[in-house]
Design an enzyme around this catalytic site. Structure first.
Site, PDB file in Angstrom:
ATOM      1  N   ALA A  31      -1.105   2.868  15.757  1.00 16.04           N
ATOM      2  CA  ALA A  31      -0.679   3.998  14.921  1.00 16.04           C
ATOM      3  C   ALA A  31       0.081   3.508  13.699  1.00 16.04           C
ATOM      4  CB  ALA A  31       0.171   4.965  15.738  1.00 16.04           C
ATOM      5  N   GLY A  32      -0.219   2.274  13.264  1.00 12.79           N
ATOM      6  CA  GLY A  32       0.433   1.727  12.079  1.00 12.79           C
ATOM      7  C   GLY A  32      -0.352   2.058  10.821  1.00 12.79           C
ATOM      8  N   ASN A  68      -0.781   4.369  21.307  1.00 11.31           N
ATOM      9  CA  ASN A  68       0.022   3.336  20.656  1.00 11.31           C
ATOM     10  C   ASN A  68       1.138   2.875  21.578  1.00 11.31           C
ATOM     11  OD1 ASN A  68       0.608   1.702  18.352  1.00 11.31           O
ATOM     12  ND2 ASN A  68       2.408   2.974  17.979  1.00 11.31           N
ATOM     13  N   ASP A 119     -10.018   2.749   2.564  1.00 16.69           N
ATOM     14  CA  ASP A 119     -10.148   1.996   3.824  1.00 16.69           C
ATOM     15  C   ASP A 119     -10.888   2.802   4.896  1.00 16.69           C
ATOM     16  OD1 ASP A 119      -8.892  -0.367   3.018  1.00 16.69           O
ATOM     17  OD2 ASP A 119      -6.905   0.417   3.489  1.00 16.69           O
ATOM     18  N   LYS A 173       0.806  -1.233   0.000  1.00 18.33           N
ATOM     19  CA  LYS A 173       0.000   0.000   0.000  1.00 18.33           C
ATOM     20  C   LYS A 173       0.843   1.289   0.000  1.00 18.33           C
ATOM     21  CE  LYS A 173      -4.113  -2.002   2.143  1.00 18.33           C
ATOM     22  NZ  LYS A 173      -5.144  -1.845   3.193  1.00 18.33           N
ATOM     23  N   TYR A 180     -10.994  -9.090  11.104  1.00 25.16           N
ATOM     24  CA  TYR A 180     -12.143  -9.957  11.334  1.00 25.16           C
ATOM     25  C   TYR A 180     -11.661 -11.383  11.562  1.00 25.16           C
ATOM     26  CZ  TYR A 180     -11.446 -10.933   6.360  1.00 25.16           C
ATOM     27  OH  TYR A 180     -10.898 -11.282   5.156  1.00 25.16           O
TER      28      TYR A 180
HETATM   29  P1  ATR Z   1      -0.871  -2.587   9.996  1.00 22.62           P
HETATM   30  O1  ATR Z   1      -0.561  -2.368   8.563  1.00 22.62           O
HETATM   31  O2  ATR Z   1      -1.683  -3.837  10.294  1.00 22.62           O
HETATM   32  O3  ATR Z   1      -1.424  -1.387  10.669  1.00 22.62           O
HETATM   33  P2  ATR Z   1       1.669  -1.993  11.201  1.00 22.62           P
HETATM   34  O4  ATR Z   1       1.797  -0.785  10.338  1.00 22.62           O
HETATM   35  O5  ATR Z   1       2.850  -2.880  11.406  1.00 22.62           O
HETATM   36  O6  ATR Z   1       0.545  -2.964  10.665  1.00 22.62           O
HETATM   37  O7  ATR Z   1       1.114  -1.504  12.624  1.00 22.62           O
HETATM   38  C1  ATR Z   1       0.824  -2.413  13.636  1.00 22.62           C
HETATM   39  C2  ATR Z   1       0.245  -1.657  14.824  1.00 22.62           C
HETATM   40  O8  ATR Z   1      -0.144  -2.588  15.843  1.00 22.62           O
HETATM   41  C3  ATR Z   1       1.227  -0.705  15.483  1.00 22.62           C
HETATM   42  O9  ATR Z   1       0.505   0.380  16.030  1.00 22.62           O
HETATM   43  C4  ATR Z   1       1.829  -1.594  16.574  1.00 22.62           C
HETATM   44  O10 ATR Z   1       2.401  -0.884  17.639  1.00 22.62           O
HETATM   45  P3  ATR Z   1       3.908  -0.343  17.538  1.00 22.62           P
HETATM   46  O11 ATR Z   1       3.843   0.896  16.692  1.00 22.62           O
HETATM   47  O12 ATR Z   1       4.307  -0.084  18.927  1.00 22.62           O
HETATM   48  O13 ATR Z   1       4.707  -1.438  16.878  1.00 22.62           O
HETATM   49  C5  ATR Z   1       0.595  -2.302  17.036  1.00 22.62           C
HETATM   50  N1  ATR Z   1       0.859  -3.573  17.726  1.00 22.62           N
HETATM   51  C6  ATR Z   1       1.239  -4.735  17.159  1.00 22.62           C
HETATM   52  N2  ATR Z   1       1.362  -5.707  18.090  1.00 22.62           N
HETATM   53  C7  ATR Z   1       1.027  -5.133  19.285  1.00 22.62           C
HETATM   54  C8  ATR Z   1       0.951  -5.610  20.627  1.00 22.62           C
HETATM   55  N3  ATR Z   1       1.225  -6.879  20.951  1.00 22.62           N
HETATM   56  N4  ATR Z   1       0.578  -4.727  21.592  1.00 22.62           N
HETATM   57  C9  ATR Z   1       0.295  -3.443  21.285  1.00 22.62           C
HETATM   58  N5  ATR Z   1       0.363  -2.943  20.034  1.00 22.62           N
HETATM   59  C10 ATR Z   1       0.715  -3.763  19.044  1.00 22.62           C
END
Ligand code: ATR
Length: 281
Positions: A131-132, A154, A106, A70, A224
């Site tokens: 915040a990803g 986050n 989205d 993306k 989901y």
């Molecule tokens: P996506 O495209 O699915 O959004 P991403 O850009 O890798 O994937 O973002 C994943 C998000 O889930 C992030 O906000 C991540 O937190 P960090 O920025 O601290 O990495 C969050 N996340 C993933 N696993 C987590 C966990 N076990 N506990 C809390 N936050 C989590």
């Protein structure tokens, strides 16, 4: 061009076999009586741009884009929508002559699904967890839908700050109080909580306090299936109404379909069919 030729569309990702998009877009085409050929295309991790170029050359009208392409999809655009620019990512590309347009449906899909679920946003206090990429895609349309207050929490606070920073001008224009939230406290202040983290996909549950969401409030997970369950069962225990991300998936697809064809399908029967299939699987 042959007027009887199908409209050629695709979803590009890596992996791609799991994608529901061919199923959803084929159902939209049937509903509207359009001839559409929608394929799932696996691109090599270093071959996204080449895959897009090939579809374009072969007469495709556009494509959806899923993980992990993306952000790269946005860089290919000759025209990018403001919501795609704010998200830093595109999930929909269109090919029209020399123009390669990029959009991100989205977040508006999420907002339409909140409306369909009767989960109120306007004037409400909303907490976004994560915040990803998924949260970045959702934020601008959430702001435009007129929440009174949006807080972003986050695990890595810097990413939440960067996301807020980038969206502050939009939030100010819409009168939305947008801030990061460091510590999660129970206090029942939020009307709605959205889980945009990927914790559930990794089989992990977030550590969330009781009383985060108001009794009778709502909670939605952007994913989901089993990955949504840890968050949604926490939310049910809080007395919140819950919803997974399947509706958002169908709604973002409907928005993309309308951008390509000029015709808007009704997402409701398609979502109902997907839910029925999931229940009988
Ligand atoms: P996506 O495209 O699915 O959004 P991403 O850009 O890798 O994937 O973002 C994943 C998000 O889930 C992030 O906000 C991540 O937190 P960090 O920025 O601290 O990495 C969050 N996340 C993933 N696993 C987590 C966990 N076990 N506990 C809390 N936050 C989590």
């Amino acid at each position: 061009m042959n007027p009887d030729a199908p409209i050629r569309l695709a979803v590009i990702g890596h992996p791609i076999a799991h994608s529901r998009s061919p199923r959803i877009h084929t159902a939209f085409a049937q509903q509207l009586g359009l001839s559409v050929d929608y394929q799932a295309v696996l691109a090599p991790l270093d071959g996204f741009a080449a895959t897009v170029a090939e579809l374009r050359t072969r007469g495709w009208r556009g494509c959806n884009v899923t993980l992990p392409f993306k952000p790269e999809a946005l860089t290919l655009a000759t025209q990018a929508s403001p919501r795609a620019q704010l998200a830093g990512a595109a999930n929909t590309l269109g090919f029209e002559g020399d123009t390669l347009w990029a959009d991100n449906t989205d977040g508006i899909g999420l907002v339409y699904d909140l409306v369909a679920a009767r989960f109120a946003l306007s004037g409400k206090r909303v907490l976004l967890l994560g915040a990803g990429g998924a949260c970045a895609g959702a934020l601008a349309p959430l702001i435009e839908a007129g929440a009174a207050e949006i807080r972003i929490h986050n695990r890595s606070p810097d990413k939440a700050s960067a996301l807020v920073e980038r969206h502050l001008p939009l939030a100010r224009r819409h009168g939305v109080n947008l801030k990061t939230l460091g510590q999660l406290d129970g206090g029942a202040v939020y009307d709605g909580v959205i889980n945009g983290t990927s914790a559930g996909l990794g089989g992990q549950a977030l550590a969330l306090p009781s009383g985060l969401v108001k009794p009778g409030g709502w909670a939605l997970d952007l994913v989901y299936g089993p990955a949504a369950e840890p968050f949604l069962s926490w939310a049910r225990a809080q007395g919140a109404q819950t919803r997974d991300g399947l509706g958002m998936l169908v709604q973002q697809a409907a928005e993309a379909f309308a951008l390509w064809t000029g015709q808007r399908p009704d997402p409701t029967p398609v979502l109902e069919a997907l839910r029925a299939e999931a229940n009988t699987a």
